[in-house]
Design a protein around this motif. Structure first.
Motif, short mmCIF file in Angstrom:
data_model
loop_
_atom_site.label_atom_id
_atom_site.label_comp_id
_atom_site.label_asym_id
_atom_site.label_seq_id
_atom_site.Cartn_x
_atom_site.Cartn_y
_atom_site.Cartn_z
N PHE A 183 0.84 -1.21 0.00
CA PHE A 183 0.00 0.00 0.00
C PHE A 183 0.87 1.25 0.00
CE2 PHE A 183 -2.78 3.20 2.00
CZ PHE A 183 -3.87 3.11 1.16
N VAL A 184 1.93 1.23 0.78
CA VAL A 184 2.84 2.37 0.82
C VAL A 184 3.54 2.55 -0.52
CG1 VAL A 184 4.95 3.25 1.87
CG2 VAL A 184 3.18 2.28 3.31
N LEU A 185 3.91 1.46 -1.17
CA LEU A 185 4.53 1.55 -2.49
C LEU A 185 3.59 2.22 -3.49
CD1 LEU A 185 6.36 -1.90 -2.94
CD2 LEU A 185 7.42 0.35 -2.77
N VAL A 186 2.33 1.80 -3.48
CA VAL A 186 1.34 2.37 -4.41
C VAL A 186 1.15 3.85 -4.14
CG1 VAL A 186 -1.10 2.37 -5.07
CG2 VAL A 186 0.12 0.21 -4.84
N ILE A 187 0.92 4.21 -2.88
CA ILE A 187 0.69 5.62 -2.53
C ILE A 187 1.96 6.44 -2.78
CG2 ILE A 187 0.09 7.22 -0.69
CD1 ILE A 187 -2.22 5.48 -1.77
N GLY A 188 3.11 5.86 -2.43
CA GLY A 188 4.38 6.56 -2.68
C GLY A 188 4.59 6.83 -4.15
N ALA A 189 4.26 5.84 -5.00
CA ALA A 189 4.39 6.02 -6.45
C ALA A 189 3.46 7.11 -6.95
CB ALA A 189 4.11 4.70 -7.16
N TYR A 190 2.23 7.11 -6.44
CA TYR A 190 1.27 8.15 -6.84
C TYR A 190 1.80 9.53 -6.44
CZ TYR A 190 -2.89 11.10 -6.67
OH TYR A 190 -3.77 12.13 -6.84
N LEU B 44 12.73 -11.92 7.37
CA LEU B 44 11.26 -11.82 7.29
C LEU B 44 10.84 -10.53 6.59
CD1 LEU B 44 9.94 -13.05 10.75
CD2 LEU B 44 9.17 -13.87 8.54
N SER B 45 11.50 -9.43 6.96
CA SER B 45 11.18 -8.14 6.36
C SER B 45 11.49 -8.13 4.86
CB SER B 45 11.98 -7.04 7.07
OG SER B 45 11.68 -5.77 6.57
N LEU B 46 12.58 -8.79 4.48
CA LEU B 46 12.96 -8.85 3.07
C LEU B 46 11.94 -9.66 2.27
CD1 LEU B 46 15.01 -8.23 0.84
CD2 LEU B 46 16.25 -10.31 1.50
N PHE B 47 11.51 -10.81 2.81
CA PHE B 47 10.49 -11.62 2.14
C PHE B 47 9.20 -10.80 1.97
CE2 PHE B 47 12.37 -15.87 3.78
CZ PHE B 47 13.27 -15.86 2.72
N SER B 48 8.86 -10.03 3.01
CA SER B 48 7.66 -9.20 2.95
C SER B 48 7.76 -8.18 1.82
CB SER B 48 7.44 -8.48 4.28
OG SER B 48 7.23 -9.39 5.31
N PHE B 49 8.93 -7.58 1.68
CA PHE B 49 9.09 -6.57 0.64
C PHE B 49 9.00 -7.18 -0.76
CE2 PHE B 49 11.82 -4.24 -2.35
CZ PHE B 49 11.13 -3.03 -2.37
N ILE B 50 9.57 -8.38 -0.93
CA ILE B 50 9.51 -9.05 -2.24
C ILE B 50 8.05 -9.32 -2.62
CG2 ILE B 50 10.09 -11.17 -3.49
CD1 ILE B 50 12.70 -11.23 -1.83
N ILE B 51 7.26 -9.80 -1.65
CA ILE B 51 5.84 -10.05 -1.91
C ILE B 51 5.11 -8.73 -2.17
CG2 ILE B 51 3.69 -10.91 -0.91
CD1 ILE B 51 5.37 -12.97 0.59
N ALA B 52 5.48 -7.69 -1.40
CA ALA B 52 4.86 -6.37 -1.60
C ALA B 52 5.12 -5.85 -3.01
CB ALA B 52 5.40 -5.38 -0.57
N LEU B 53 6.32 -6.11 -3.50
CA LEU B 53 6.67 -5.69 -4.86
C LEU B 53 5.80 -6.40 -5.89
CD1 LEU B 53 8.79 -3.66 -5.75
CD2 LEU B 53 10.34 -5.56 -6.24
N LEU B 54 5.56 -7.68 -5.68
CA LEU B 54 4.68 -8.44 -6.58
C LEU B 54 3.24 -7.92 -6.51
CD1 LEU B 54 6.03 -12.06 -5.89
CD2 LEU B 54 6.48 -10.64 -7.90
#
Length: 801
Positions: free
Chosen positions: A33-40, A339-349
């Motif tokens: 969600f932060v990635l999407v809003i940050g991109a916007y 754990l945080s890295l795995f979360s970010f990879i999934i967030a990117l997808l």
């Protein structure tokens, strides 16, 4: 050694699959969600980013806001500054905006055109694909288009030397030579102006072709968009004396008294325009995204802390086997960062998959990953590292400090399990979710209020279409004949010709309307609408006194005008009937007029502002028009529109039938509210999901630690429901505390937001109570589902070592 840390971390993640999944999934949703809003937000900040910081737009501040437009200025001002003060100004650009029909062969489109000075191609850094930026707009019959337009008309981009046929406002046509093709333009405040996008550009000599040359250098024309580029080292304040001197020399005392011109840097103009709506949107979304991420991080930390306490015996064994405290610290931090890295990879997808959806929600294209600068890659890595360290600090530094014996016994000798701290974090999550949820309900209710309120006219089954312009007396007669042809169709209830439609964009600025017996200083500013006698019949605007011009078939008395209730009251007639036959004048109109009718107030613009005074001119008195509006009869709408289109093609063979339903036109007035509404709904779903995942994980940990307690309670006679309530009660107190904190925050924030609307809903208790009950029910269901199995188990199992 490092490889060993990662191997052990991976084994622990696999061993605790449930907690690992909840931790990774919850954090990844927040990150996505932060990635999407940050991109916007990044995309919004890129608007005008390529324009020099020495380029400014000249804006107008009127003594009364309805006396003129803010984003325009005196037509000759930029040119006069360049000619009279070359030591201050490097260059200037001024333009007008209009729309007309452009043709190439059998292709006909209604296009927005920006006609202005040739400096457009050199001041703003726009890139040319073909043609010379220095000369492309130097001749009167030249036209520059974007590559999109080139493909639209010719199917290719190398079209320099080709011609386009452009319609003038007197019904004539002329071929203009294409002298340049621009690379598709990024969104900006120069060509994306006033909600429209211009991709066709002409020399300002074309003003004569469109019959608007008289206004080009008229100092009494404050409706031209002017940009100036300052010399290096010159500040905007250095131009104050020059602007004031030119105004004193060339304008009327009335303009001098009421107008102040000021400069806004184009780099920052987009964020300031429209009362800073873009900046407010950025702040709102950034605030929401920050708290969603905070909720996800709290979950991550809470689960990590809770799960780590169950690993005390593991810590003791490692210490007995020779592990140092430093090694344990590195091990726990490695697991947390992994754990945080795995979360970010999934967030990117998730970002890649959901980007098109959120682009449609926000109404703007959200940038792709490849569009970001390379240095942006450092930011998510820092976030991953920071979150990992924050979540791993407790087990790394607190639990690793316990002695081997206490750890093997599973006891915390010097540090109590941080229940209060963890509960505080859960309350923060609940508060955030409650505020976001209440905001979503209130925003949805306000948006619905816009569309469900009585606008003062009937918008149902009304469509509008731009017509070919011929603003001669003959042209008016012709368009009235065409209107009658359409009105005679069985599918059409009524039709009207007008310059304006209820879209919140008045083509004419406000006019000073005053009683003939008084001087102009006692007048009121009234928005003018130029229309024929069928306007109120088509839009079903009630007439409360007199006539709306002449009835059909009778001659039209163009010395009469019609006003709305607000205008009548502002002029001193509390009873609308008292206004009938009264002589009035409109400033800059040499002839006296008479009030022939008064219509009931209606929302010509949006409901953001109060209803303003309105006056109606008949199109025969002011022969300009842009639209035909059709009130269609009930029935098969698709067939009605198709029949109308067929008739249009017969009557206007060289004009496109580009119709718009009035409902869609009105919806554009509330585009920002709809964006906030959709974003808040998405944020609510995500916030609730994160909260419930946190509740699920904490409840699971709590159950795991209290299995024996549950067994003892059941042996002593506790029922399954009493056991379930035992766990629900713990969270019920937290939900109650969260509501007590969240309600005042939500009320003050939303009440402040609603004050920005002239017409708004009442902020009552229903959204607050609804959210409290819904959240309590969801939390209770999650805990009940998780605890019911433990509550029903044989207590012997729980008490057996």
């Amino acid at each position: 050694m490092l490889r060993n840390y990662f191997t052990l971390a991976w084994r622990n993640l696999r061993k605790n699959k449930v907690f690992s999944f909840i931790n990774i999934f919850g954090l990844s949703i927040g990150m996505a969600f932060v990635l999407v809003i940050g991109a916007y937000i990044w995309g919004e900040l890129q608007v005008n980013a390529g324009v020099s910081d020495r380029v400014y737009i000249m804006q107008s501040k009127w003594k009364q806001p309805d006396m003129g437009l803010e984003f325009t200025s005196l037509a000759p001002l930029g040119k006069a500054l360049k000619e009279n003060y070359p030591n201050l100004i490097t260059s200037y650009y001024r333009h007008d905006g209009l729309s007309t029909i452009i043709s190439k062969g059998d292709k006909h489109f209604t296009e927005g055109i920006q006609n202005g000075t040739p400096s457009l191609l050199t001041m703003f850094g726009f890139k040319m694909l073909y043609g010379d930026a220095k000369t492309a707009l130097s001749t009167p019959n030249s036209v520059v288009i974007t590559e999109n337009q080139a493909i639209k008309y010719f199917g290719r981009t190398d079209v320099v030397g080709q011609t386009l046929t452009i319609n003038a406002f007197n019904g004539s046509k002329q071929d203009f030579a294409i002298t340049g093709v621009l690379k598709n333009l990024p969104r900006n405040s120069v060509t994306n102006f006033g909600g429209s996008t211009n991709e066709i550009f002409m020399n300002e000599a074309s003003f004569k072709f469109f019959g608007r040359d008289a206004a080009l250098d008229a100092w009494n024309n404050p409706y031209m968009v002017n940009y100036i580029q300052l010399k290096p080292g010159v500040k905007p304040s250095d131009l104050d004396a020059a602007i004031n001197q030119l105004a004193r020399t060339n304008t009327t005392p009335d303009i001098q008294k009421n107008l102040k011109t000021y400069l806004v840097q184009v780099n920052d103009f987009y964020l300031q325009d429209n009362k800073g709506s873009a900046r407010k949107m950025i702040y709102t979304l950034a605030f929401i995204a920050m708290f969603i991420l905070l909720m996800a991080i709290i979950n991550f930390i809470n689960i990590s802390i809770g799960n780590s306490v169950t690993r005390l015996k593991e810590i003791g064994v490692r210490k007995v086997m020779g592990s140092s405290r430093v090694q344990l610290i590195i091990q726990f931090l490695t697991e947390s960062v992994l754990l945080s890295l795995f979360s970010f990879i999934i967030a990117l997808l998730i970002y890649l998959v959901s980007r098109p959806f959120f682009s449609s929600v926000m109404g703007k294209d959200i940038p792709k990953i490849t569009e970001f600068p390379l240095y942006f890659a450092v930011l998510p890595l820092l976030i991953v590292l920071l979150i990992g360290i924050l979540a791993g600090m407790y087990p790394a530094f607190i639990l690793s400090a316990q002695s081997s014996i206490d750890s093997l016994k599973g006891k915390l000798k010097t540090v109590k399990e941080k229940v209060v701290f963890r509960h505080s974090l859960i309350v923060v999550q609940f508060v955030t979710a409650i505020v976001v949820f209440i905001a979503a309900l209130v925003i949805n209710k306000q948006a619905s209020f816009f569309f469900q309120s009585n606008l003062g006219y009937d918008k149902e089954q009304v469509i509008t279409a731009k017509v070919p312009r011929d603003w001669s007396p003959e042209g008016v007669k012709h368009i009235e004949t065409m209107r009658n042809e359409f009105a005679a169709m069985p599918q059409v209830a009524d039709a009207t010709v007008s310059f304006e439609i209820p879209n919140g964009q008045s083509g004419n600025a406000s006019n000073n309307l005053y009683k003939a017996s008084q001087d102009p200083s006692h007048g009121i500013m009234a928005t003018s609408i130029i229309a024929d006698e069928h306007y109120t019949g088509t839009y079903k605007i009630p007439l409360i006194a007199g006539q709306f011009f002449a009835a059909q078939g009778e001659g039209t008395d163009v010395t009469k005008l019609v006003i709305n209730e607000t205008a009548a009251k502002a002029l001193g007639w509390q009873n609308p009937a008292d206004a009938l036959g009264q002589p009035v004048r409109v400033q800059n109109d040499p002839s006296p007029l008479t009030v022939g009718g008064v219509v009931k107030d209606f929302h010509f613009g949006s409901m953001h502002e109060k209803i303003q005074p309105i006056l109606f001119y008949h199109v025969k008195r002011s022969p300009v028009f842009r639209y035909l509006s059709f009130k269609l009869r009930p029935g098969n709408m698709a067939n009605n529109v198709a029949t109308l289109q067929s008739k249009w093609s017969a009557l206007f063979p060289n004009a496109p039938f580009e119709y718009v339903f009035l409902d869609d036109t009105i919806a554009k007035l509330y585009q920002q509210e709809m964006q906030i509404k959709k974003a808040s709904q998405a944020a609510t779903v995500i916030a609730l999901l994160v909260v419930l995942l946190g509740v699920l994980s904490i409840a699971t940990l709590s159950i795991a630690r209290r299995v024996r307690e549950v067994g003892i309670r059941k042996v002593l006679g506790a029922s399954a429901m009493q056991v379930v309530w035992l766990f629900i009660k713990e969270f019920a107190i937290l939900v109650l505390v969260a509501n007590l904190i969240a309600w005042p925050v939500a009320w003050f924030s939303l009440n402040s937001w609603l004050t920005g609307y002239a017409y708004r809903i009442n902020l009552d208790a229903l959204p607050f109570l609804s959210v409290a009950l819904i959240l309590a029910a969801l939390v209770a269901v999650v805990i009940a589902v998780k605890t019911i199995k433990t509550a029903l188990d044989n207590p012997v199992k729980s008490l057996t070592p």
